[in-house]
Each structure stands twice: as C-alpha cells, then as structure tokens.
Design a protein around this motif. Structure first.
Motif, PDB file in Angstrom:
ATOM      1  N   THR A   1       0.843  -1.192   0.000  1.00  0.00           N
ATOM      2  CA  THR A   1       0.000   0.000   0.000  1.00  0.00           C
ATOM      3  C   THR A   1       0.880   1.245   0.000  1.00  0.00           C
ATOM      4  N   PRO A   2       0.559   2.218  -0.853  1.00  0.00           N
ATOM      5  CA  PRO A   2       1.346   3.469  -0.828  1.00  0.00           C
ATOM      6  C   PRO A   2       1.197   4.194   0.508  1.00  0.00           C
ATOM      7  N   ALA A   3       2.206   4.933   0.878  1.00  0.00           N
ATOM      8  CA  ALA A   3       2.202   5.630   2.169  1.00  0.00           C
ATOM      9  C   ALA A   3       1.125   6.700   2.247  1.00  0.00           C
ATOM     10  N   GLU A   4       0.623   7.165   1.099  1.00  0.00           N
ATOM     11  CA  GLU A   4      -0.411   8.201   1.096  1.00  0.00           C
ATOM     12  C   GLU A   4      -1.782   7.650   1.463  1.00  0.00           C
ATOM     13  N   ASN A   5      -1.978   6.357   1.332  1.00  0.00           N
ATOM     14  CA  ASN A   5      -3.294   5.744   1.588  1.00  0.00           C
ATOM     15  C   ASN A   5      -3.424   5.431   3.080  1.00  0.00           C
ATOM     16  N   ILE A   6      -3.750   6.426   3.843  1.00  0.00           N
ATOM     17  CA  ILE A   6      -3.824   6.308   5.303  1.00  0.00           C
ATOM     18  C   ILE A   6      -4.927   5.346   5.725  1.00  0.00           C
TER      19      ILE A   6
END
Length: 103
Positions: free
Chosen positions: A63-68
């Motif tokens: 999961t990308p770090a932006e997808n909190i």
C-alpha cells in the motif's frame, strides 16, 4: 450513487454468489457440531487466524504511504488478528491443562 451500486453488484455477481453460498455452508457445518466440541474447535480456529495477520501485513507492504485509510485498516486487522491468535492459544492451553494428571 444507485447506478454505482448496481454496477458494482453486476460486475461482482459471482463473488456475491460465493459469499452467500459460504454463509449457508458455514451455518450448516457449525450447526452440526455438538456443544462439547465447540470450544476446542473455536480455539483451534482462532489460532489459525494467523493467516489474517500475514495477509494484512502483505497488503500493508504493498500500500502506498499516502493511503492512510488502508494502512489504518491493515493495522487494526493485525492487532485484532494477533489478539485472536493469542486468545486461541490461551484457550487451547487451558483445555490441555485439564487432561494432565495431577501430581
């Protein structure tokens, strides 16, 4: 909004059939288990839920770090999965203590 829901259901109708069928099969299987075996089976099933932990960790790694939201849900899944595994082992250990001979 309604068009999106109908579209989603139409695209995933086979998956919905599988979920409904698994619910019916699960109810039938669990309904046939005698009460005496219910606790040992549930403690074993809880211990097997380590698969949830591994799956959540794999999803979180990809999961990308932006997808909190996805990361938070993955963290919650890891925490609950860990609690379930520890609880399953604790109940299983407690049941096995009942069968040991007293000294």
């Amino acid at each position: 909004m309604l068009n999106e829901i109908v579209g989603f259901l139409g695209e995933n109708i086979q998956m919905i059939y599988i979920i409904i069928l698994s619910i019916f099969v699960g109810v039938e299987v669990i309904g046939k288990v005698p009460a005496v075996l219910h606790t040992p089976l549930m403690s074993g099933a809880n211990a097997i839920h380590g698969v949830v932990i591994v799956g959540a960790i794999i999803v979180m790694l990809n999961t990308p770090a932006e997808n909190i939201l996805a990361l938070a849900l993955g963290f919650v899944a890891v925490v609950f999965g860990t609690l379930n595994v520890v609880g399953g082992f604790a109940v299983t250990d407690r049941m096995l203590e009942m069968f040991k001979k007293k000294k």
